[in-house]
Design a protein around this motif. Structure first.
Motif, short mmCIF file in Angstrom:
data_model
loop_
_atom_site.label_atom_id
_atom_site.label_comp_id
_atom_site.label_asym_id
_atom_site.label_seq_id
_atom_site.Cartn_x
_atom_site.Cartn_y
_atom_site.Cartn_z
N ASP A 118 5.63 94.54 -14.41
CA ASP A 118 4.87 95.77 -14.69
C ASP A 118 4.37 95.75 -16.14
OD1 ASP A 118 7.15 96.15 -16.18
OD2 ASP A 118 7.60 98.16 -15.41
N GLY A 119 4.29 94.55 -16.73
CA GLY A 119 3.94 94.42 -18.14
C GLY A 119 2.46 94.47 -18.44
N PHE A 120 1.72 95.30 -17.75
CA PHE A 120 0.28 95.46 -17.97
C PHE A 120 -0.11 96.87 -17.58
CE2 PHE A 120 0.84 94.11 -13.63
CZ PHE A 120 -0.09 94.84 -12.91
N ASP A 121 -1.33 97.27 -17.96
CA ASP A 121 -1.83 98.61 -17.66
C ASP A 121 -2.89 98.61 -16.57
OD1 ASP A 121 -0.19 99.70 -19.74
OD2 ASP A 121 -1.65 98.93 -21.18
N VAL A 122 -3.82 97.66 -16.64
CA VAL A 122 -4.79 97.47 -15.56
C VAL A 122 -4.85 95.98 -15.21
CG1 VAL A 122 -6.20 99.42 -16.36
CG2 VAL A 122 -6.86 97.09 -16.98
N TYR A 123 -5.22 95.71 -13.97
CA TYR A 123 -5.40 94.32 -13.55
C TYR A 123 -6.89 93.98 -13.70
CZ TYR A 123 -3.15 90.26 -11.48
OH TYR A 123 -2.57 89.02 -11.29
N GLY A 124 -7.18 92.96 -14.47
CA GLY A 124 -8.56 92.61 -14.77
C GLY A 124 -9.21 91.71 -13.74
N HIS A 125 -10.53 91.74 -13.73
CA HIS A 125 -11.40 90.92 -12.86
C HIS A 125 -10.68 90.40 -11.60
CE1 HIS A 125 -9.51 87.56 -15.04
NE2 HIS A 125 -10.25 87.76 -16.12
N LEU A 126 -10.39 91.34 -10.68
CA LEU A 126 -9.57 91.03 -9.51
C LEU A 126 -10.10 89.87 -8.68
CD1 LEU A 126 -8.57 94.56 -8.13
CD2 LEU A 126 -7.09 92.88 -9.23
N ASP A 127 -11.42 89.70 -8.59
CA ASP A 127 -11.96 88.59 -7.80
C ASP A 127 -12.61 87.54 -8.70
OD1 ASP A 127 -14.11 90.23 -8.45
OD2 ASP A 127 -14.55 90.78 -6.36
N TYR A 128 -11.96 87.28 -9.82
CA TYR A 128 -12.39 86.27 -10.80
C TYR A 128 -12.68 84.91 -10.15
CZ TYR A 128 -11.21 82.73 -14.46
OH TYR A 128 -11.17 81.65 -15.29
N ALA A 129 -11.88 84.53 -9.17
CA ALA A 129 -12.04 83.21 -8.55
C ALA A 129 -13.43 83.01 -7.96
CB ALA A 129 -10.98 83.00 -7.47
#
Length: 273
Positions: free
Chosen positions: A152-163
């Motif tokens: 849980d060491g983050f606030d938002v998850y970035g660029h979810l479909d980066y791949a």
């Protein structure tokens, strides 16, 4: 207008040469209320012989010291907020929270650049060997699910479909419905854990749409997701705030009335005008 860019890299990131001062001056010139820094740290990143300087190890002590100095120096012009982009993959995820909590961050992006520490980078064509494109994407998205379960060491998850940026088969069409089942689990976990997502406008220039795809944004909204930040993923000053008009329209079209900024790891909601 959107009042700040929540995803910006400086020369503290391995893949940028931009000075922090230039970033702050650009934010001031654009009329932003805050200047955020979210430089890269990818724990145990597998360094290649071809790109030995791309190790994505952030010198946290120097970084914090410099940004605190700039925060004071520019306090009469703009508020500098200190963040980090923590690269997460399942082998390193359990160690992320302690690192994120060790420093006075305003904002922590969690993001996936790797699915593993061994040939787990969709940036490299070898990642796709021995699997279909759909299998490769599903593997990437499933690793994000695992990451959310492990930290849980983050606030938002970035660029979810980066791949999706890097599939070597340029004729391949990314269809959200091929991955909906995974995103339903991923977004549910994020919402339950009090985490948000970002609109990352770098995708507009790279693949023709912002990360994540609008169908992901719609699903997030339908599931009750509220925390959403806007960032350009800029690595040079000219890209700060790129595509923010498009991001604003996306938010409104999907039904969001607010977007989010963070201070001291706590969300603040800004009404869309």
């Amino acid at each position: 207008m959107i009042i700040t860019d929540m995803h910006v890299h400086s020369a503290f990131s391995s893949d940028s040469t931009e000075s922090p001062e230039a970033i702050i001056e650009t934010a001031i010139n654009k009329g932003f209320s805050y200047a955020y820094f979210t430089d890269h740290h990818d724990m145990d990143f597998p360094v290649s012989k071809e790109e030995p300087d791309m190790n994505f190890q952030l010198d946290f002590e120097s970084y914090i010291q410099k940004l605190l100095e700039l925060k004071e120096r520019y306090s009469h012009k703009i508020e500098v907020r200190i963040g980090v982009e923590q690269g997460i993959c399942p082998p390193t995820a359990p160690n992320i929270a302690a690192l994120s909590n060790r420093y006075p961050f305003d904002f922590v992006i969690g993001s996936s650049h790797l699915t593993s520490l061994d040939n787990g980078d969709p940036y490299h064509p070898s990642y796709y060997e021995g699997k279909t494109n759909i299998e490769a994407y599903r593997e990437y998205f499933m690793s994000e699910v695992e990451n959310v379960k492990l930290t849980d060491g983050f606030d938002v998850y970035g660029h979810l479909d980066y791949a999706v940026r890097y599939c070597p088969d340029k004729s391949f069409v990314y269809r959200f419905d091929d991955y909906r089942d995974i995103f339903e689990v991923l977004l549910k976990l994020l919402i339950e854990h009090g985490k948000g997502i970002e609109i990352n406008t770098a995708g507009i220039a790279k693949i023709g749409f912002a990360h994540p795809h609008i169908e992901v944004l719609k699903l997030y909204k339908e599931m009750g997701g509220e925390i959403i930040t806007v960032g350009s993923d800029a690595h040079k000053k000219e890209d700060i705030g790129f595509g923010f008009d498009i991001a604003k329209d996306l938010l409104k079209n999907v039904g969001f009335r607010y977007y989010t900024v963070f201070k001291e790891r706590k969300p603040e909601f800004i009404k869309l005008s």
